[in-house]
Design a protein around this motif. Structure first.
Motif, short mmCIF file in Angstrom:
data_model
loop_
_atom_site.label_atom_id
_atom_site.label_comp_id
_atom_site.label_asym_id
_atom_site.label_seq_id
_atom_site.Cartn_x
_atom_site.Cartn_y
_atom_site.Cartn_z
N ASN A 379 0.85 -1.19 0.00
CA ASN A 379 0.00 0.00 0.00
C ASN A 379 0.89 1.24 0.00
N ALA A 380 0.54 2.21 -0.81
CA ALA A 380 1.29 3.47 -0.84
C ALA A 380 0.34 4.61 -1.16
N GLU A 381 0.55 5.74 -0.50
CA GLU A 381 -0.33 6.89 -0.71
C GLU A 381 0.45 8.18 -0.48
N VAL A 382 0.20 9.17 -1.34
CA VAL A 382 0.81 10.50 -1.18
C VAL A 382 -0.30 11.54 -1.28
N THR A 383 -0.18 12.58 -0.48
CA THR A 383 -1.14 13.68 -0.48
C THR A 383 -0.38 14.99 -0.36
N THR A 384 -0.74 15.96 -1.16
CA THR A 384 -0.13 17.28 -1.07
C THR A 384 -1.21 18.34 -1.00
N THR A 385 -0.98 19.36 -0.18
CA THR A 385 -1.99 20.40 0.05
C THR A 385 -1.31 21.77 0.04
N TYR A 386 -1.92 22.69 -0.67
CA TYR A 386 -1.46 24.08 -0.70
C TYR A 386 -2.58 24.97 -0.17
N ARG A 387 -2.23 25.85 0.77
CA ARG A 387 -3.21 26.76 1.35
C ARG A 387 -2.76 28.21 1.13
N ARG A 388 -3.67 29.01 0.61
CA ARG A 388 -3.42 30.42 0.38
C ARG A 388 -4.40 31.25 1.20
N VAL A 389 -3.84 32.09 2.10
CA VAL A 389 -4.67 33.01 2.87
C VAL A 389 -4.57 34.38 2.22
N PHE A 390 -5.71 35.00 1.98
CA PHE A 390 -5.71 36.25 1.25
C PHE A 390 -5.43 37.44 2.16
N LYS A 391 -5.44 38.62 1.57
CA LYS A 391 -4.92 39.82 2.21
C LYS A 391 -5.57 40.12 3.55
N ARG A 405 -1.95 3.72 -4.32
CA ARG A 405 -1.75 2.48 -5.08
C ARG A 405 -1.75 1.33 -4.10
N THR A 406 -2.58 0.33 -4.37
CA THR A 406 -2.61 -0.86 -3.52
C THR A 406 -2.46 -2.11 -4.39
N PHE A 407 -1.79 -3.08 -3.83
CA PHE A 407 -1.57 -4.35 -4.52
C PHE A 407 -1.73 -5.47 -3.51
N ARG A 408 -2.59 -6.40 -3.79
CA ARG A 408 -2.82 -7.55 -2.92
C ARG A 408 -2.72 -8.82 -3.76
N GLU A 409 -1.95 -9.77 -3.27
CA GLU A 409 -1.79 -11.03 -3.99
C GLU A 409 -1.81 -12.19 -3.01
N GLY A 410 -2.61 -13.18 -3.32
CA GLY A 410 -2.67 -14.40 -2.53
C GLY A 410 -2.41 -15.61 -3.40
N LYS A 411 -1.62 -16.54 -2.86
CA LYS A 411 -1.29 -17.76 -3.62
C LYS A 411 -1.59 -18.98 -2.76
N PRO A 412 -2.86 -19.35 -2.69
CA PRO A 412 -3.21 -20.56 -1.92
C PRO A 412 -3.03 -21.82 -2.76
N GLU A 413 -2.65 -22.88 -2.08
CA GLU A 413 -2.56 -24.21 -2.69
C GLU A 413 -3.45 -25.15 -1.90
#
Length: 832
Positions: A379-391, A405-413
């Motif tokens: 599992n991987a995640e990125v978040t970016t935030t920009y905040r602008r305060v006005f005059k 992005r997530t990846f799950r894999e199972g290999k049962p026998e």
């Protein structure tokens, strides 16, 4: 000392209220005073400190302001004259400057520059003693549960922390529910997480409980939030770095079932940059067992019994790494970046015995099925935030982007034998099968939010837009060994791939206003949804497209004698999951198959709740919430049994559902060393409709309840003992009933060393080993009972050590918070 700051705060509020109510004379010029307030020792902004001005003529308190997060303040609409300016903050000496002259023509706008305020060591010590947050806090929009001092979840994960939240139910598989429904959303740090959408339990198991600051419950979110989730939002607020300099925490723990965990967090803060990173490692193993007895009477063949028993073990490893960066680029611009990644390999093995008996309970045949499986989760995640305060510093713009992005894999026998009544193998060669299950998901969103307050009207306008996309591919490849040729042959009856795509455009507008003791908020959210599912077998494509509007409204009113009333309404949506839409079944167990229906439609819910809260003296608080939900196209799972004895579970829509209930919360300080919190939820659940399996009457009407008691004992300084008892009544649903469950957990924590830098926590989960899952199912052609058991009675010990500087960043201004006031942490972000 506390009385002193309380008086200053009351005077500040009174002066501000008088200013807003009266204002300066219309025929008199007005002036402005501004400046920046910093800590004299650290030169950091002393945010949220209070600034007041008094007339030197008659010493009357005229007006005031709060210092913003950058340290700036301004007081406007000031009549001309001479004033005394005072800056107050808990733990600091009062800063006084006089005279401050506001006179024409050259001193109408007075800029005082940087004002340095010194710490008061004696007061600061008192504040540190009294500033500990209550476990539960309440405001008009949400309920906040502070987890920092929660002992029972020490050494555990976010799943363990959620088990301590009174409004949340967590089953043995880590599935979450509230108020009788599992349709909810999980946010992390106030934002929807693409990881939790696709794999909620896996990521919650990857978050250490020690990194959680608070858990917030929002049952009726405003139009600012995603409309998904029947019973609202659970927001997990992770800890942020609030200390200047370099500091961190090291944790190590061990549990009786050979579980082990360790973690380290590093934090650094200087000037306008703050960075924090956390790594955690966890190993856990355990066992499970269960049994199921099913009587089948399809009508066209003789009745028979199919009984199963299974047992197994599992071993899981989890590695999680997170990083957060906050940068104040310049005075009115901030940027933040957050990243989270986890890798979780796992191994399991098990044995399933399947026995067939005739109607007279005579042995017919038996199958033994062994399973060995390897699993990998990324599992991987990125978040970016920009905040602008006005005059004017009153309105702002927030832009956010997210990708997961997530990846799950199972290999049962599977190795399967046919045996006789004495478990002797009947055939010379077993049946051997291999599966590879893969799930690959990409999710992301971009959003923008704008806020514009209107000072004169005491109102605020909010608007925003969000676009989100999700792609999920589920693959199953199966082959089996041909004993004659000793080669593997693809099983075309099981091999398949399902491609799910989802696109949502959303926009909202909200207006909120406060009029004396009454405040309200109203808004509407518009969402356009496009869904496409492609099944490789037969190249079948199913599409859904719908446009919806989601109004929301809330009102609150402050009554005399510490009474508060809140009323909230929202319309919500529950979209069918890919699992519900995928028509190709899951065949890991040949006699228990799960399959979806691409015709399953979204469900819509109208929810309303009324809350009354009352604070008493001596640390007693009581709140009551009455709630009602009405839903259409309610999701349901239903079961049929075919002639081969296979249980096939599928999904569908019912006509409607109603849920009416009441929640009680009481927190009492029994003595100086004993705090008690009791919560209860009682509700009536009605469902109406027909299921497409031949059982035309699918209506149910059931009464359910649960309650939780949390005792916190502080017998001596730096030590606490917690005892929690939880009870859940039986749950009735279509074709079945889940048996009641009760359990108790105990935790002890002791802080020691200088400045309480070290702590040790010991806890025992399910003290009396009473947790187990039992269910009864009845259909038109079958009747069954199932019991599941797992390793629930577990003891653990966890050691934590905090290192580095401990200079805290200034918190909220000069007043002690109510135990039930918003902590300041919260869900942000609009379009989402």
């Amino acid at each position: 000392m506390k009385s002193r700051f309380l008086l200053l705060y009351i005077l500040f509020l009174t002066g501000t209220h008088q200013l807003l109510a009266q204002g300066p004379p219309m025929n008199q010029p007005i002036g402005r005073i501004s400046g920046k307030v910093v800590d004299a020792g650290k030169n950091t902004p002393l945010e949220y400190s209070s600034v007041t001005i008094q007339s030197l003529k008659d010493s009357s308190l005229l007006m005031g302001s709060l210092v913003d997060e950058k340290g700036f303040f301004e007081i406007t609409k000031i009549p001309f004259g001479a004033y005394k300016l005072t800056i107050s903050y808990v733990g600091y000496k009062d800063f006084v400057q006089q005279p401050v002259l506001v006179i024409p023509p050259d001193k109408m706008d007075v800029a005082l520059g940087t004002l340095k305020v010194e710490e008061d060591a004696k007061v600061l010590q008192e504040v540190q003693i009294t500033a500990e947050k209550s476990f539960m806090q309440l405001n008009a929009e949400k309920k906040i549960f502070n987890m920092e001092k929660n002992t029972i979840s020490a050494g555990g994960t976010a799943i363990d922390a959620l088990k301590q939240v009174p409004m949340v139910e967590v089953d043995q598989d880590g599935n979450l529910s509230m108020r009788g429904s599992g349709n909810l959303r999980v946010f992390i740090n106030g934002k929807p997480s693409g990881i939790t959408i696709n794999n909620t339990k896996a990521i919650l198991d990857a978050i250490p409980a020690s990194q959680i600051e608070s858990i917030e419950i929002i049952n009726n979110p405003s139009a600012k939030y995603d409309a998904e989730g029947e019973v609202g939002i659970i927001n997990i607020q992770l800890k942020k770095n609030t200390k200047v300099g370099l500091n961190g925490t090291f944790t190590v723990g061990y549990a009786t079932k050979y579980d082990a965990n360790t973690g380290v967090s590093i934090n650094f803060r200087k000037n306008n940059i703050s960075f924090s990173s956390n790594y955690s490692f966890r190993f856990n193993e355990g066992f499970y067992k269960g049994n199921s007895n099913r009587y089948n009477f399809p009508g066209f063949v003789s009745p028979y019994y199919l009984n199963t028993s299974d047992r197994g073990t599992f071993r899981n490893i989890n590695n999680t790494l997170s990083a957060n960066l906050d940068w104040d680029i310049k005075e009115k611009n901030t940027w933040s970046f957050n990243a989270l990644g986890s890798y979780s390999p796992g191994f399991s093995d098990g044995l399933n015995n399947i026995t067939f008996l005739d109607s007279a309970v005579n042995f017919v045949n038996k199958i033994q099925r062994y399973t060995d499986a390897k699993n990998n989760n990324w599992n991987a995640e990125v978040t970016t935030t920009y905040r602008r305060v006005f005059k004017d510093k009153s309105n702002d713009l927030v832009l956010t982007g997210n990708y997961a992005r997530t990846f799950r894999e199972g290999k049962p026998e599977y190795t399967q034998y046919e045996v006789d009544e004495n478990d002797i193998t009947l055939l010379p060669f077993p049946f051997f099968e291999r599966n590879t299950n893969g799930s690959y998901a990409h999710t992301g969103y971009v959003q923008g939010d704008f806020t514009q307050p209107f000072e004169k009207a005491k109102g605020k306008f909010e608007t925003g837009y969000k676009f989100s996309a999700r792609s999920l591919v589920s693959d199953l490849y199966a082959d089996s060994l041909d004993n004659a040729s000793q080669t593997f042959i693809t099983n075309l009856g099981l091999t398949n791939s399902y491609d799910y795509r989802e696109f949502i455009h959303a926009a909202y507008v909200i207006w909120s206003q406060t009029v004396k003791k009454f405040s309200y908020k109203g808004g509407v959210r518009l969402e356009n949804t496009q869904i496409r599912g492609i099944q490789s077998v037969g190249n079948i494509t199913d599409k859904q497209s719908y446009f919806d509007y989601f109004p929301s409204a809330s009102m609150s009113y402050k009554l005399p004698k510490n009474n508060d009333l809140q009323l909230a309404y929202s319309k919500r949506i529950n979209r069918p999951t890919p699992e519900m839409l995928n028509p190709f079944g899951q065949y890991s167990d040949p006699y228990n198959i799960l399959t979806g229906d691409p015709k399953t439609k979204p469900s819509y819910t109208h929810a309303v709740e009324l809350t009354h809260s009352k604070s008493f003296k001596k640390g007693i608080f009581f709140s009551t919430t009455v709630y009602y939900r009405y839903a259409t196209n309610v999701f349901t799972r239903y079961r049929v049994v075919d002639t081969a004895g296979r249980s096939i579970v599928s999904f569908g829509n019912l006509e409607s559902g109603q849920n009416v209930g009441v929640e009680f919360t009481n927190r009492s300080t029994i003595t100086k060393w004993w705090n008690l919190m009791v919560t209860a939820n009682l509700f009536q659940n009605k469902i109406k409709g027909d299921v497409p399996n031949g059982e035309t009457d699918a209506s149910t009407n059931s009464f359910q309840y649960n309650f939780r008691i949390m005792n916190t004992f502080t017998f001596w300084k730096g030590a606490s003992l917690q005892l929690m008892v939880n009870y859940r009544s039986k749950i009735k649903y279509l074709q079945g009933t889940i048996r009641p469950m009760v359990f108790a957990s105990l935790g002890f924590r002791k802080d020691f060393l200088k400045d309480n830098r070290a702590s040790i926590a010991v806890n025992i989960n399910d003290i009396f080993n009473t947790m187990y899952f039992g269910i009864s199912n009845d259909g038109s052609t079958f009747s069954s009972t199932t019991n599941r058991y797992w390793e629930s009675t577990v003891g653990s010990i966890t050691f934590s050590y905090r290192f580095g500087k401990s200079d805290a960043k200034p918190g909220m201004p000069g007043k002690k918070k109510s135990n039930f006031e918003d902590s300041g942490s919260g869900v942000e972000g609009g379009g989402g």
